[in-house]
Scaffold this motif. Sequence first.
Motif, PDB file in Angstrom:
ATOM      1  N   SER A 181       0.521  -1.234   0.144  1.00  0.00           N
ATOM      2  CA  SER A 181      -0.122   0.018   0.014  1.00  0.00           C
ATOM      3  C   SER A 181       0.943   1.291   0.125  1.00  0.00           C
ATOM      4  CB  SER A 181      -1.041  -0.063   1.201  1.00  0.00           C
ATOM      5  OG  SER A 181      -0.196   0.140   2.478  1.00  0.00           O
ATOM      6  N   GLY A 182       2.131   1.117  -0.211  1.00  0.00           N
ATOM      7  CA  GLY A 182       2.851   2.305  -0.256  1.00  0.00           C
ATOM      8  C   GLY A 182       4.166   2.528   0.817  1.00  0.00           C
ATOM      9  N   THR A 183       4.833   3.610   0.719  1.00  0.00           N
ATOM     10  CA  THR A 183       5.906   3.970   1.556  1.00  0.00           C
ATOM     11  C   THR A 183       5.725   5.236   1.711  1.00  0.00           C
ATOM     12  OG1 THR A 183       7.336   4.155  -0.281  1.00  0.00           O
ATOM     13  CG2 THR A 183       7.223   1.974   0.564  1.00  0.00           C
ATOM     14  N   PHE A 184       6.421   5.779   2.801  1.00  0.00           N
ATOM     15  CA  PHE A 184       6.564   7.249   3.029  1.00  0.00           C
ATOM     16  C   PHE A 184       8.040   7.457   4.106  1.00  0.00           C
ATOM     17  CE2 PHE A 184       3.276   6.770   6.484  1.00  0.00           C
ATOM     18  CZ  PHE A 184       3.916   7.058   7.321  1.00  0.00           C
ATOM     19  N   ASN A 185       8.551   8.519   3.725  1.00  0.00           N
ATOM     20  CA  ASN A 185       9.679   9.044   4.450  1.00  0.00           C
ATOM     21  C   ASN A 185       9.372  10.552   4.558  1.00  0.00           C
ATOM     22  OD1 ASN A 185      12.011   9.864   5.617  1.00  0.00           O
ATOM     23  ND2 ASN A 185      13.280   9.202   3.836  1.00  0.00           N
ATOM     24  N   LEU A 186       9.002  11.042   6.074  1.00  0.00           N
ATOM     25  CA  LEU A 186       8.642  12.253   6.096  1.00  0.00           C
ATOM     26  C   LEU A 186       9.767  13.172   6.391  1.00  0.00           C
ATOM     27  CD1 LEU A 186       5.623  11.643   8.669  1.00  0.00           C
ATOM     28  CD2 LEU A 186       5.557  11.667   6.026  1.00  0.00           C
ATOM     29  N   HIS A 187      11.113  12.440   6.583  1.00  0.00           N
ATOM     30  CA  HIS A 187      12.174  13.335   6.582  1.00  0.00           C
ATOM     31  C   HIS A 187      12.690  13.760   5.232  1.00  0.00           C
ATOM     32  CE1 HIS A 187      12.489  12.005  10.787  1.00  0.00           C
ATOM     33  NE2 HIS A 187      12.415  10.765  10.388  1.00  0.00           N
ATOM     34  N   ALA A 188      12.021  13.164   4.057  1.00  0.00           N
ATOM     35  CA  ALA A 188      12.382  13.567   2.855  1.00  0.00           C
ATOM     36  C   ALA A 188      11.204  14.095   2.359  1.00  0.00           C
ATOM     37  CB  ALA A 188      12.713  12.439   1.836  1.00  0.00           C
ATOM     38  N   GLU A 189       9.962  14.371   3.105  1.00  0.00           N
ATOM     39  CA  GLU A 189       8.797  14.999   2.653  1.00  0.00           C
ATOM     40  C   GLU A 189       8.173  14.193   1.427  1.00  0.00           C
ATOM     41  OE1 GLU A 189       7.396  17.121   4.501  1.00  0.00           O
ATOM     42  OE2 GLU A 189       9.067  18.151   5.384  1.00  0.00           O
ATOM     43  N   PHE A 190       8.435  12.886   1.612  1.00  0.00           N
ATOM     44  CA  PHE A 190       8.028  11.999   0.561  1.00  0.00           C
ATOM     45  C   PHE A 190       6.617  11.098   1.000  1.00  0.00           C
ATOM     46  CE2 PHE A 190       8.191   7.561  -1.187  1.00  0.00           C
ATOM     47  CZ  PHE A 190       7.845   7.861  -2.440  1.00  0.00           C
ATOM     48  N   ASN A 191       5.459  11.242   0.579  1.00  0.00           N
ATOM     49  CA  ASN A 191       4.454  10.127   1.011  1.00  0.00           C
ATOM     50  C   ASN A 191       3.813   9.562  -0.182  1.00  0.00           C
ATOM     51  OD1 ASN A 191       2.197   8.881   1.915  1.00  0.00           O
ATOM     52  ND2 ASN A 191       0.973  11.079   2.376  1.00  0.00           N
ATOM     53  N   GLY A 192       4.410   8.462  -0.336  1.00  0.00           N
ATOM     54  CA  GLY A 192       3.984   7.679  -1.610  1.00  0.00           C
ATOM     55  C   GLY A 192       2.988   6.454  -0.990  1.00  0.00           C
ATOM     56  N   SER A 193       2.065   6.853  -0.227  1.00  0.00           N
ATOM     57  CA  SER A 193       1.349   5.961   0.426  1.00  0.00           C
ATOM     58  C   SER A 193      -0.203   6.470   0.529  1.00  0.00           C
ATOM     59  CB  SER A 193       1.649   5.667   1.918  1.00  0.00           C
ATOM     60  OG  SER A 193       1.300   6.784   2.643  1.00  0.00           O
ATOM     61  N   ALA A 194      -0.857   5.520   1.033  1.00  0.00           N
ATOM     62  CA  ALA A 194      -2.569   5.891   1.160  1.00  0.00           C
ATOM     63  C   ALA A 194      -2.622   6.596   2.318  1.00  0.00           C
ATOM     64  CB  ALA A 194      -3.473   4.758   0.866  1.00  0.00           C
ATOM     65  N   SER A 195      -1.721   6.948   3.256  1.00  0.00           N
ATOM     66  CA  SER A 195      -1.995   7.687   4.510  1.00  0.00           C
ATOM     67  C   SER A 195      -2.493   9.297   4.058  1.00  0.00           C
ATOM     68  CB  SER A 195      -0.856   7.546   5.527  1.00  0.00           C
ATOM     69  OG  SER A 195      -1.149   8.160   6.759  1.00  0.00           O
ATOM     70  N   PRO A 196      -3.566   9.899   4.830  1.00  0.00           N
ATOM     71  CA  PRO A 196      -3.757  11.205   4.461  1.00  0.00           C
ATOM     72  C   PRO A 196      -2.707  11.882   5.205  1.00  0.00           C
ATOM     73  CG  PRO A 196      -5.612  10.092   5.850  1.00  0.00           C
ATOM     74  CD  PRO A 196      -4.679   9.090   5.305  1.00  0.00           C
ATOM     75  N   GLU A 197      -2.456  13.167   4.910  1.00  0.00           N
ATOM     76  CA  GLU A 197      -1.635  14.171   5.557  1.00  0.00           C
ATOM     77  C   GLU A 197      -1.806  14.403   7.022  1.00  0.00           C
ATOM     78  OE1 GLU A 197       1.377  16.824   6.486  1.00  0.00           O
ATOM     79  OE2 GLU A 197       1.378  15.357   4.887  1.00  0.00           O
TER      80      GLU A 197
END
Length: 324
Positions: free
Chosen positions: A136-152
């Motif tokens: 369902s995706g990946t995210f890395n908030l330290h890189a401001e990258f949200n490639g997932s289904a989680s809302p901000e």
Amino acid sequence: MSANEQLNVFLSPKSVAVIGATERPGSWGSFIMQGLLSRPYAGRIYPVNQQAETLFGLRAYKGVEEIPESPDLAIFTIPEASVEETLRQCGQKGVRGISVVTAGFGEALAEGKQREADLARLARSYGMRLLGPNMSGTFNLHAEFNGSASPERHLTKNLIAAVCQGGYAFYDLLAHGYYRHMGVGMFVHTGNEADLTTTDFLEHMGPDPNVKVVIMYVEALKEGRRFAEAAREISKTKPVIVYKAGKTPDAARAAQSHTGALAGSQSLYDGVLRQANVVSCPTMELLLPLGHAMVERPPMRGNRVAILTIGGLVGRGPHRCARG
């Protein structure tokens, strides 16, 4: 390309193609696009849709071959029948990593495991790594990258990283944890693990300075010895917390239908986790609180810990998780 660089593509890509991008509400192509656009991500985003000229204010492309560069990462939100051919096109384009959200493989069909193996082999033939399918995706908030289904609104940047075989339930934890200022700064859902596994990402996060604690949801380990060695080494400098699903026969059957995982003997897993100095989490709901406790509270020294409770039962029994 080193192993670290290969996995970094899924957490800090310089460019992303969303294949199957759409503005249709409730679709995975829409979820992923909204996630990418929800943060000040500095990378380039390429929506791919055969029908659209623009999506979310961005130029859309009919196919990956039309994109003016070779994207670091391609996220598939397309029908299962199109995955192999699209993967081949990505390989010819020079894409470095593929995240396959698409389901309908080993978790659903008897022949699905063979198709997964074929996908991984095809990706490797082009020098690509593959995450999923059924992720369902990946995210890395330290890189401001949200490639997932989680809302901000459910994301909280901190020094906790999560690696999950079952990522969908983890979104519920993020939704509930947000109201208590709990979350994770980095997240990977490995899905069916045709190629990359939870152990790969555990090893990747070990030396990362943006990670102080790793929490994991595990249904089955493909390489138990390698996992134990990695966890034992990483736990010398940062806690590794694991919730092992499939503890009962019914739960094991549920895990197999979810990701195609064979959960295995619980006593065997208990022994492996104990020898690897892993913190065993008694329930999935405690993953976030335990992670935060490890980051925000000083380590306990000795066994001089007191529990104050309105009822004695709360501090007793099989749900105790403090280690003296």
